[in-house]
Design a protein around this motif. Structure first.
Motif, PDB file in Angstrom:
ATOM      1  N   ILE A   1       5.111 -11.384   7.247  1.00 59.12           N
ATOM      2  CA  ILE A   1       4.982 -10.236   8.027  1.00 59.12           C
ATOM      3  C   ILE A   1       6.221  -9.509   7.612  1.00 59.12           C
ATOM      4  CG2 ILE A   1       5.184  -9.115  10.510  1.00 59.12           C
ATOM      5  CD1 ILE A   1       3.904 -11.603  11.446  1.00 59.12           C
ATOM      6  N   LYS A   2       5.930  -7.982   7.293  1.00 54.00           N
ATOM      7  CA  LYS A   2       7.181  -7.226   7.042  1.00 54.00           C
ATOM      8  C   LYS A   2       7.143  -5.793   7.115  1.00 54.00           C
ATOM      9  CE  LYS A   2       8.006  -5.814   2.765  1.00 54.00           C
ATOM     10  NZ  LYS A   2       8.187  -5.308   1.640  1.00 54.00           N
ATOM     11  N   GLU A   3       8.073  -5.214   7.477  1.00 50.84           N
ATOM     12  CA  GLU A   3       8.162  -3.635   7.466  1.00 50.84           C
ATOM     13  C   GLU A   3       8.069  -3.134   6.123  1.00 50.84           C
ATOM     14  OE1 GLU A   3      11.593  -2.378   9.959  1.00 50.84           O
ATOM     15  OE2 GLU A   3      10.493  -3.297  11.772  1.00 50.84           O
ATOM     16  N   PRO A   4       7.281  -2.485   5.771  1.00 49.32           N
ATOM     17  CA  PRO A   4       6.942  -1.948   4.174  1.00 49.32           C
ATOM     18  C   PRO A   4       7.897  -0.847   3.826  1.00 49.32           C
ATOM     19  CG  PRO A   4       5.254  -0.967   5.692  1.00 49.32           C
ATOM     20  CD  PRO A   4       5.768  -2.002   6.478  1.00 49.32           C
ATOM     21  N   ASP A   5       7.951  -0.863   2.793  1.00 49.10           N
ATOM     22  CA  ASP A   5       9.033   0.280   2.183  1.00 49.10           C
ATOM     23  C   ASP A   5       7.927   1.582   1.483  1.00 49.10           C
ATOM     24  OD1 ASP A   5      11.434  -1.067   2.152  1.00 49.10           O
ATOM     25  OD2 ASP A   5      10.677  -2.177   0.210  1.00 49.10           O
ATOM     26  N   ASP A   6       8.413   2.781   1.750  1.00 53.45           N
ATOM     27  CA  ASP A   6       7.573   3.799   1.364  1.00 53.45           C
ATOM     28  C   ASP A   6       7.258   3.683  -0.101  1.00 53.45           C
ATOM     29  OD1 ASP A   6       6.693   6.336   2.010  1.00 53.45           O
ATOM     30  OD2 ASP A   6       8.284   7.211   0.515  1.00 53.45           O
ATOM     31  N   LYS A   7       5.775   4.011  -0.270  1.00 51.53           N
ATOM     32  CA  LYS A   7       5.123   3.746  -1.452  1.00 51.53           C
ATOM     33  C   LYS A   7       5.045   2.339  -2.158  1.00 51.53           C
ATOM     34  CE  LYS A   7       5.203   8.226  -1.753  1.00 51.53           C
ATOM     35  NZ  LYS A   7       4.494   8.680  -0.742  1.00 51.53           N
ATOM     36  N   GLU A   8       5.024   1.403  -1.127  1.00 52.55           N
ATOM     37  CA  GLU A   8       5.009   0.007  -1.444  1.00 52.55           C
ATOM     38  C   GLU A   8       3.279  -0.360  -1.768  1.00 52.55           C
ATOM     39  OE1 GLU A   8       5.385  -4.304   0.684  1.00 52.55           O
ATOM     40  OE2 GLU A   8       6.861  -2.812   1.070  1.00 52.55           O
ATOM     41  N   VAL A   9       2.975  -1.003  -2.569  1.00 47.92           N
ATOM     42  CA  VAL A   9       1.435  -1.283  -2.947  1.00 47.92           C
ATOM     43  C   VAL A   9       1.041  -2.403  -1.938  1.00 47.92           C
ATOM     44  CG1 VAL A   9      -0.182  -2.222  -4.824  1.00 47.92           C
ATOM     45  CG2 VAL A   9       1.750  -0.760  -5.509  1.00 47.92           C
ATOM     46  N   ILE A  10      -0.124  -2.195  -1.191  1.00 50.84           N
ATOM     47  CA  ILE A  10      -0.776  -2.828  -0.368  1.00 50.84           C
ATOM     48  C   ILE A  10      -1.393  -3.943  -0.924  1.00 50.84           C
ATOM     49  CG2 ILE A  10      -2.412  -2.852   1.355  1.00 50.84           C
ATOM     50  CD1 ILE A  10      -2.168  -0.001   1.651  1.00 50.84           C
ATOM     51  N   GLN A  11      -0.989  -5.388  -0.351  1.00 45.52           N
ATOM     52  CA  GLN A  11      -1.585  -6.512  -0.646  1.00 45.52           C
ATOM     53  C   GLN A  11      -2.517  -7.024   0.296  1.00 45.52           C
ATOM     54  OE1 GLN A  11       1.155  -9.168  -2.864  1.00 45.52           O
ATOM     55  NE2 GLN A  11       2.729  -7.489  -2.838  1.00 45.52           N
ATOM     56  N   GLY A  12      -3.635  -7.964  -0.218  1.00 46.61           N
ATOM     57  CA  GLY A  12      -4.022  -8.786   0.595  1.00 46.61           C
ATOM     58  C   GLY A  12      -3.216 -10.035   1.517  1.00 46.61           C
ATOM     59  N   HIS A  13      -3.675 -10.471   2.510  1.00 51.27           N
ATOM     60  CA  HIS A  13      -3.009 -11.709   3.042  1.00 51.27           C
ATOM     61  C   HIS A  13      -1.655 -11.287   3.416  1.00 51.27           C
ATOM     62  CE1 HIS A  13      -2.976 -15.772   4.393  1.00 51.27           C
ATOM     63  NE2 HIS A  13      -1.664 -16.022   3.802  1.00 51.27           N
TER      64      HIS A  13
END
Length: 189
Positions: A61-73
């Protein structure tokens, strides 16, 4: 049930216990992406990602960064004070525009962007809360062929948000937290 690419969960007041229950219910080998939007105080340090990570049986679980590529799982938690949007190139965009229903992050904003990108491949879940955020976003999910689930207002600590969503979206399905958890367990690809 194959074919789901994203699960997006929105909640506000009274939703944290249900969110933790739903995280525990995710299949161990889930391949889809999960996005969580929770209304939080804007200017108070938050460790919500750490708190939720401790509840999710080893789920990342994470708070994403701007423009981070989405990954499964992966489980992405909208950072406090930013709208979380999904872009067509499957990246995350963080936006600091005006609050929607007094909220930033807004559940409506995320539901609408997820619906545009994932269409019928999205499951949207709206939980307890005290305003109307999420009701319009669920309409977008339904219009794109996605699955819309709302916590049964009778089981919500704050029933206003799920009730508003059901009032506006007659094809949304009301479920108890236990039934939502059971449904999520069936979502293996």
């Amino acid at each position: 049930m194959a074919g789901y690419k994203a699960v997006v969960i929105g909640g506000s007041a009274g939703s944290i216990p249900v969110v933790t229950e739903l995280l525990r219910a995710l299949p161990l080998n889930f391949k889809f992406s999960v996005f969580i939007v929770l209304h939080r105080l804007k200017n108070v340090p938050s460790s919500m990602d750490v708190i939720l990570a401790g509840k999710g049986k080893g789920i990342y679980i994470k708070e994403p960064d701007d423009k981070e590529v989405i990954q499964g799982h992966r489980v992405y938690l909208a950072p406090q004070n930013y709208h979380l949007l999904i872009e067509a190139d499957h990246t995350i965009s963080l936006d600091y525009s005006e609050p929607v229903h007094y909220s930033r992050p807004s559940i409506d904003v995320t539901f609408e962007s997820v619906a545009q990108v994932y269409a019928a491949g999205v499951v949207a879940v709206l939980l307890s809360g005290a305003n109307q955020d999420g009701a319009d976003g669920l309409r977008s999910v339904i219009d794109q062929g996605g699955t819309a689930i709302v916590q049964d207002p009778a089981t919500a600590e704050y029933p206003a948000m799920p009730q508003a969503a059901l009032n506006r979206n007659k094809s949304a399905v009301a479920m108890t937290p236990e039934k939502i958890a059971s449904f999520l367990q069936t979502l293996n690809d």
